[in-house]
Design an enzyme around this catalytic site. Structure first.
Site, PDB file in Angstrom:
ATOM      1  N   ASP A 106      55.865 -13.216  14.440  1.00  0.00           N
ATOM      2  CA  ASP A 106      56.504 -14.431  14.956  1.00  0.00           C
ATOM      3  C   ASP A 106      56.159 -15.597  14.042  1.00  0.00           C
ATOM      4  O   ASP A 106      55.009 -16.040  13.987  1.00  0.00           O
ATOM      5  CB  ASP A 106      56.006 -14.712  16.384  1.00  0.00           C
ATOM      6  CG  ASP A 106      56.702 -15.924  16.991  1.00  0.00           C
ATOM      7  OD1 ASP A 106      57.761 -15.737  17.626  1.00  0.00           O
ATOM      8  OD2 ASP A 106      56.204 -17.056  16.817  1.00  0.00           O
ATOM      9  N   TYR A 151      56.514 -23.752  10.298  1.00  0.00           N
ATOM     10  CA  TYR A 151      55.156 -23.295   9.961  1.00  0.00           C
ATOM     11  C   TYR A 151      54.926 -23.298   8.441  1.00  0.00           C
ATOM     12  O   TYR A 151      53.780 -23.235   7.994  1.00  0.00           O
ATOM     13  CB  TYR A 151      54.871 -21.880  10.501  1.00  0.00           C
ATOM     14  CG  TYR A 151      54.959 -21.705  12.002  1.00  0.00           C
ATOM     15  CD1 TYR A 151      55.052 -22.795  12.869  1.00  0.00           C
ATOM     16  CD2 TYR A 151      54.954 -20.435  12.576  1.00  0.00           C
ATOM     17  CE1 TYR A 151      55.165 -22.628  14.241  1.00  0.00           C
ATOM     18  CE2 TYR A 151      55.060 -20.264  13.954  1.00  0.00           C
ATOM     19  CZ  TYR A 151      55.168 -21.359  14.775  1.00  0.00           C
ATOM     20  OH  TYR A 151      55.280 -21.178  16.134  1.00  0.00           O
ATOM     21  N   LYS A 176      62.348 -19.444  13.641  1.00  0.00           N
ATOM     22  CA  LYS A 176      62.863 -20.475  14.555  1.00  0.00           C
ATOM     23  C   LYS A 176      63.491 -21.635  13.789  1.00  0.00           C
ATOM     24  O   LYS A 176      63.036 -22.002  12.701  1.00  0.00           O
ATOM     25  CB  LYS A 176      61.714 -21.019  15.434  1.00  0.00           C
ATOM     26  CG  LYS A 176      60.860 -19.930  16.067  1.00  0.00           C
ATOM     27  CD  LYS A 176      59.798 -20.453  17.024  1.00  0.00           C
ATOM     28  CE  LYS A 176      58.806 -19.358  17.378  1.00  0.00           C
ATOM     29  NZ  LYS A 176      57.665 -19.257  16.452  1.00  0.00           N
ATOM     30  N   HIS A 210      63.739 -23.841  18.399  1.00  0.00           N
ATOM     31  CA  HIS A 210      62.295 -24.012  18.576  1.00  0.00           C
ATOM     32  C   HIS A 210      61.920 -24.905  19.769  1.00  0.00           C
ATOM     33  O   HIS A 210      61.008 -24.613  20.524  1.00  0.00           O
ATOM     34  CB  HIS A 210      61.702 -24.568  17.282  1.00  0.00           C
ATOM     35  CG  HIS A 210      60.262 -24.265  17.077  1.00  0.00           C
ATOM     36  ND1 HIS A 210      59.708 -24.029  15.841  1.00  0.00           N
ATOM     37  CD2 HIS A 210      59.242 -24.145  17.958  1.00  0.00           C
ATOM     38  CE1 HIS A 210      58.416 -23.781  15.976  1.00  0.00           C
ATOM     39  NE2 HIS A 210      58.098 -23.852  17.247  1.00  0.00           N
TER      40      HIS A 210
HETATM   41  P1  NAD Z   1      46.569 -18.359  20.691  1.00  0.00           P
HETATM   42  O1  NAD Z   1      46.435 -18.566  22.141  1.00  0.00           O
HETATM   43  O2  NAD Z   1      47.058 -17.050  20.152  1.00  0.00           O
HETATM   44  O3  NAD Z   1      45.186 -18.761  20.095  1.00  0.00           O
HETATM   45  C1  NAD Z   1      44.888 -18.583  18.752  1.00  0.00           C
HETATM   46  C2  NAD Z   1      43.411 -18.874  18.576  1.00  0.00           C
HETATM   47  O4  NAD Z   1      42.645 -18.035  19.462  1.00  0.00           O
HETATM   48  C3  NAD Z   1      42.964 -18.483  17.168  1.00  0.00           C
HETATM   49  O5  NAD Z   1      43.034 -19.574  16.301  1.00  0.00           O
HETATM   50  C4  NAD Z   1      41.557 -18.030  17.383  1.00  0.00           C
HETATM   51  O6  NAD Z   1      40.695 -19.128  17.251  1.00  0.00           O
HETATM   52  C5  NAD Z   1      41.506 -17.563  18.799  1.00  0.00           C
HETATM   53  N1  NAD Z   1      41.459 -16.085  18.868  1.00  0.00           N
HETATM   54  C6  NAD Z   1      42.422 -15.211  18.518  1.00  0.00           C
HETATM   55  N2  NAD Z   1      42.032 -13.956  18.768  1.00  0.00           N
HETATM   56  C7  NAD Z   1      40.789 -14.032  19.284  1.00  0.00           C
HETATM   57  C8  NAD Z   1      39.861 -13.081  19.748  1.00  0.00           C
HETATM   58  N3  NAD Z   1      40.151 -11.779  19.740  1.00  0.00           N
HETATM   59  N4  NAD Z   1      38.679 -13.513  20.217  1.00  0.00           N
HETATM   60  C9  NAD Z   1      38.385 -14.811  20.255  1.00  0.00           C
HETATM   61  N5  NAD Z   1      39.219 -15.784  19.837  1.00  0.00           N
HETATM   62  C10 NAD Z   1      40.422 -15.398  19.353  1.00  0.00           C
HETATM   63  O7  NAD Z   1      47.497 -19.563  20.159  1.00  0.00           O
HETATM   64  P2  NAD Z   1      48.680 -19.752  19.139  1.00  0.00           P
HETATM   65  O8  NAD Z   1      48.381 -19.228  17.795  1.00  0.00           O
HETATM   66  O9  NAD Z   1      49.046 -21.181  19.221  1.00  0.00           O
HETATM   67  O10 NAD Z   1      49.851 -18.884  19.795  1.00  0.00           O
HETATM   68  C11 NAD Z   1      50.229 -17.601  19.344  1.00  0.00           C
HETATM   69  C12 NAD Z   1      51.545 -17.665  18.618  1.00  0.00           C
HETATM   70  O11 NAD Z   1      52.539 -18.259  19.454  1.00  0.00           O
HETATM   71  C13 NAD Z   1      51.549 -18.576  17.383  1.00  0.00           C
HETATM   72  O12 NAD Z   1      50.885 -18.031  16.277  1.00  0.00           O
HETATM   73  C14 NAD Z   1      53.034 -18.761  17.187  1.00  0.00           C
HETATM   74  O13 NAD Z   1      53.600 -17.616  16.607  1.00  0.00           O
HETATM   75  C15 NAD Z   1      53.500 -18.933  18.620  1.00  0.00           C
HETATM   76  N6  NAD Z   1      53.570 -20.364  19.031  1.00  0.00           N
HETATM   77  C16 NAD Z   1      54.788 -20.867  19.317  1.00  0.00           C
HETATM   78  C17 NAD Z   1      54.944 -22.186  19.702  1.00  0.00           C
HETATM   79  C18 NAD Z   1      56.288 -22.705  20.029  1.00  0.00           C
HETATM   80  O14 NAD Z   1      56.468 -23.914  20.215  1.00  0.00           O
HETATM   81  N7  NAD Z   1      57.294 -21.857  20.120  1.00  0.00           N
HETATM   82  C19 NAD Z   1      53.815 -23.035  19.804  1.00  0.00           C
HETATM   83  C20 NAD Z   1      52.569 -22.496  19.522  1.00  0.00           C
HETATM   84  C21 NAD Z   1      52.458 -21.155  19.151  1.00  0.00           C
END
Ligand code: NAD
Length: 275
Positions: A45, A50, A75, A108
């Protein structure tokens, strides 16, 4: 390990667990996505905003994985919603990804102040019909936005990708989505590390009970309610850990105790504020 697939309302399928690359440094993206593909992820994704679609594309090309085994989402950013701009935007994204189609293309944000999200959705339908996106959907759309785009086109988005984690479950949106055959993708599934989710008693207790990590428990909580997730990590161990969630199941009581962690507050922006 087999990652389950869900069927979208257009008949295509999507791997329920993927890898998100929000805030993955463009210079590091190729290496990190290669790590994820080697671990077994097949669903990536990304988004134009990004700035790392090229790195995703290089990792895909270098992987040698057949295209049909991959599921790639990108997106459309808010400043490309008006007029014919979505057509140029998908061509740019495809060029950066090195692909002739994405599996899923999303609007998005509704960016309601700009007044262009209905136009964007009309153009998305054309992009799908031109074969440049197998499926189309939206992100951060509330029921009022979904109602407008469906009424304008007769086309229901395949997914709505929204902020969703135990403290913020967006029941109004998930209910609308269920009623209309829209699958939910949880972004920020781990709460983006912005609140101490992993210390919450039901999460910690389930982790001990199953010999898994709190992150794995939270990912199971998402999967068991039928939503799609793509946790992000840049750490090889965590990338593998987040995929290793198919050898246990939360009990009904464990699932319910985590659901009871709802606090009704976002950790990120409201859709009306992002324009
Ligand atoms: P997330 O909830 O996946 O959190 C990511 C953070 O969690 C990492 O930086 C890391 O610090 C921690 N983490 C990950 N795996 C872990 C583990 N096993 N143990 C402990 N800590 C851990 O948040 P995200 O990255 O914001 O969301 C996931 C995906 O969603 C993004 O990468 C993106 O692709 C998507 N996203 C979309 C939007 C949107 O507006 N459409 C906004 C934000 C994110």
């Amino acid at each position: 390990m087999t990652i389950p697939a869900l069927t979208l309302n257009d008949g295509h399928t999507i791997p329920q667990l993927g890898f998100g690359v929000f805030k993955v440094d463009p210079a590091e993206t190729e290496r990190i996505v290669a790590e994820a593909l080697a671990a077994g992820y097949r669903h990536i994704d990304t988004a134009a905003i990004y700035g790392n679609e090229e790195g995703v594309g290089r990792a895909i090309a270098a992987s040698g994985i057949p295209r049909e085994e991959l599921f790639i989402t990108t997106k459309l950013w808010n400043d490309r919603q008006a007029g014919d701009a979505p057509h140029a935007a998908i061509d740019e994204s495809l060029g950066k990804l090195g692909l002739d189609r994405v599996d899923l293309y999303l609007v998005h944000w509704p960016a309601p102040r700009n007044g262009t999200y209905v136009n964007a959705w009309e153009r998305m339908v054309e992009i799908r019909d031109a074969g440049k996106a197998t499926s189309i959907g939206v992100s951060n759309h509330l029921p009022e936005h979904l109602e407008k785009i469906i009424a304008a086109t007769g086309v229901t988005p395949a997914v709505d990708q929204i902020e969703l984690h135990p403290a913020y479950q967006q029941r109004e949106v998930t209910r609308f989505a269920a009623d209309h055959g829209i699958l939910i993708e949880s972004w920020g599934p781990l709460g983006q590390g912005k609140y101490p989710l992993f210390d919450e008693a039901p999460v910690a207790a389930a982790a001990v009970a199953h010999g898994k990590t709190p992150a794995q428990v939270v990912l199971r909580w998402h999967l068991q309610q039928g939503v799609i997730v793509f946790p992000k990590s840049s750490t090889p161990e965590r990338i593998r850990e987040n995929l290793d969630v198919f050898d246990f199941a939360l009990t009904g009581d464990e699932q319910a105790a985590i659901t009871a962690l709802e606090r009704g507050g976002r950790v990120s922006a409201h859709p009306d504020e992002v324009n």
